[in-house]
Motif scaffolding. Structure first.
Motif: not given
Lengths: 349, 294
Positions: A158-169, A263-266
């Motif tokens: 959940i944390f990793s995914f939310s961090l990834f969302i931070g790279t597009i938001a 993590v990879a895409f982020g």
């Protein structure tokens, strides 16, 4: 990525959510367990007069108890990435002598470190409380190990995914909102599709084995669900026992895959981030068309599902009502997004 | 030391930087001037590695700063926003910068706080806007960087502090041979301290010259003719009318000065006199146009 300065910077950015993680876990795990033990002890020592033999030897635990912790995980990711985009702090962070990849990975390690530490300490305290209090007469601590196997990988995902969302938001609020939406997207989107099919006369047998398996799979893809649905209940007074806690271990590959891909895409996206779009809904201009299409589609399907019953009843559903509501939803979403996508949120100039 | 090679940057469909080239040597104070929205801050943010260029590269000591950000150990950027460190106390910032910059000089930092009379035991949020700007500059110089990028550094500073800090920048540059790149609207500051004047117009570098060269290649004159300004003069490419009151014209001549003055004389002016010239006159003449320059 293990640079002390980056850790200090992350500590400053994320400290409110980090405190939230530790405090919420403490309150809803060991503190709550100890409270349950004390209540049980009181009832044992001072049983009901009319039925002294039935002091309540029951114990229950559900993953939903720590739902606040899940909010803090998403909040931590938003503070680490989104808050910087909203307050000009990226100008400081990105001008420092660090690779962007290292900046992103330091945020991930910081968050994962605190999540694991918080969970391990508090679950260990829970085990000790179960072991050394009256709770040991009712249950043993094995269920907490099972919970640990679920909550740690899914929380990290959940944390990793939310961090990834931070790279597009592009800002704090859009990161929070998009994280919330996309964390529940698998379950939500399938519900919308099922509703669409049912309105078009294609019925789904919800009890067939393949549907049940598919539902399990979708639930596991919806990261908060396996944590929230974890249930353990035991009542020695009537020998009832519920343990819906187990999920097939193969399902643990899902949070692992989420984590690795996020993590990879982020990292890849963070290294190419467009800081000139900070404060906007989205950081990248390229994906805006696809994003708009997706939002309009989902709004249309949601409005169709909710408003479709207006012209009919449950047995004879009205396609006109469905499509009319869907059109209203789609048009509303389109114009709302048109405004939002150019809105820039900035604080502290 | 710093080479900006052919940098272009498009933001939201409009080209903000268009093949920008700059070279700066150690021991230089360079003033980057231009009207609002011409891309000054964008250029500084590209040089600091905050924004990626669409084209071109920024080299510091022949190393690409976007590909090798570690080189920024010797570059610091002071943004125009003073809010970025507001949640920190002075002690926390010292710890942070000491961890980031290998050459951060704590003793020097505290001596500068004393020199500029900034409180040491407070949160940065309690500082005034001017104090925050000053604090960020002190922090930046204490890193012992070789290149310091200042975006609108004197905004919010009172005249006395402003004079002191400008004097301090000149001292630092002469002692340590560092390079300071300053974006500002305060042309009198650039005039006082900068060695190099970089004028930017619509995302392009209009000119890069020394202040002295800039002043010698321009001449400001006031002329009065019997009727209006002769057409011959009006059509000269190197003559700009920067003001007109009745038949009194204030002209700015750019280059070819003696020959142009001769042409003005040939048209029998009632009055022709040279006026003292400031950098602002050059700015208005080169970058200005009709409207007010902020």
């Amino acid at each position: 990525m293990f640079h002390k300065a980056l850790w200090m910077r992350n500590q400053k950015l994320g400290s409110p959510a980090v405190w939230g993680i530790y405090i919420s876990l403490f309150l809803f795990l060991p503190y709550s367990f100890f409270g349950k033990a004390q209540t049980m002890l009181t009832q044992k020592n001072d049983p009901y007069a009319d039925a002294p033999e039935n002091y309540f030897l029951n114990f229950h635990f559900t993953g939903a108890d720590i739902v606040v912790f899940l909010f803090f995980i998403v909040g931590l990711a938003a503070l680490l990435v989104g808050s910087e985009r909203t307050t000009h702090a990226t100008d400081l962070t990105f001008s420092l002598p660090f690779k962007r990849k290292d900046i992103f990975l330091s945020k991930w390690i910081f968050g994962v470190g605190h999540i694991i530490t918080g969970l391990l300490i508090n679950l260990l305290l829970c085990m000790l409380i179960v072991k050394f209090t009256i709770l040991s007469e009712v249950t043993d601590a094995a269920f907490l190990l099972k919970f640990m196997l679920v909550v740690i990988p899914f929380s990290i995902a959940i944390f990793s995914f939310s961090l990834f969302i931070g790279t597009i938001a592009g800002n704090l609020i859009s990161q929070l909102v998009l994280s919330g939406i996309f964390l529940f997207f698998p379950l939500g989107f399938i519900s919308l599709i099922v509703s669409f099919l049912e309105y078009h006369g294609i019925s789904i047998n919800h009890n067939s084995p393949s549907t049940v398996l598919f539902n399990d799979l979708i639930n596991s893809f919806t990261l908060p669900i396996p944590i929230i649905e974890f249930r353990y209940y035991i009542d020695l007074s009537d020998n009832s026992f519920t343990d819906s806690s187990h999920i097939p271990y193969v399902m643990l590959l899902i949070p692992l895959a989420y984590t690795i891909l996020s993590v990879a895409f982020g990292t890849w996206l963070f290294s190419r981030t467009k800081n000139e779009n900070n404060g906007r809904l989205l950081v990248f201009e390229k994906g805006r068309g696809f994003f708009t299409f997706g939002v309009v589609l989902c709004f249309a399907l949601t409005f169709g599902m909710l408003g479709g019953g207006i012209f009919g009843d449950y047995d004879s559903r009205s396609l006109i009502g469905y499509y009319l509501s869907a059109a209203i939803g789609g048009v509303l979403a389109f114009f709302m997004l048109k405004k939002l996508i150019h809105f820039r949120m900035h604080f502290g100039k | 030391m710093l080479r900006v090679n052919n940098i272009s940057k498009t933001i939201e469909g409009s080209q903000v930087l268009d093949h920008v080239n700059i070279t700066l040597e150690p021991g230089t104070i360079a003033g980057l001037v231009g009207r609002n929205g011409v891309g000054k801050s964008t250029l500084l943010r590209v040089i600091a590695g905050i924004l990626d260029p669409d084209e071109g590269q920024v080299l510091f000591n022949d190393t690409n700063i976007h590909q090798n950000p570690e080189i920024k150990q010797k570059i610091t950027y002071v943004p125009d926003s003073t809010e970025i460190l507001k949640s920190y106390s002075v002690k926390e910032i010292v710890k942070l910068y000491d961890a980031i910059y290998e050459d951060f000089d704590i003793v020097y930092f505290y001596s500068l706080l004393d020199r500029f009379k900034l409180p040491k035991n407070k949160k940065i949020r309690t500082y005034s806007k001017g104090m925050k700007a000053l604090f960020l500059m002190i922090l930046s110089f204490s890193t012992k960087s070789d290149l310091i990028i200042l975006d609108e550094p004197t905004n919010g500073l009172d005249p006395i502090v402003k004079r002191n800090i400008l004097q301090f920048i000149i001292e630092e540059v002469s002692e340590r041979q560092l390079c300071v790149l300053i974006s500002t609207h305060h042309l009198e500051e650039v005039e006082k301290m900068a060695d190099v004047l970089i004028m930017i117009k619509e995302g392009r570098i209009e000119s890069t010259t020394s202040i002295e060269d800039a002043k010698t290649s321009f001449r400001k004159v006031q002329v009065v003719y019997k009727h209006s300004l002769p057409e011959k003069i009006e059509q000269l490419n190197n003559v700009n009318i920067i003001n007109q009151t009745g038949r009194v014209y204030t002209l700015m001549i750019k280059g070819n000065i003696d020959a142009t003055l001769e042409k003005l004389n040939q048209e029998n002016p009632l009055l022709l006199e040279e006026l003292p010239m400031t950098l602002e006159d050059i700015f208005i003449s080169t970058l200005g146009g009709e409207s007010h320059v902020s």
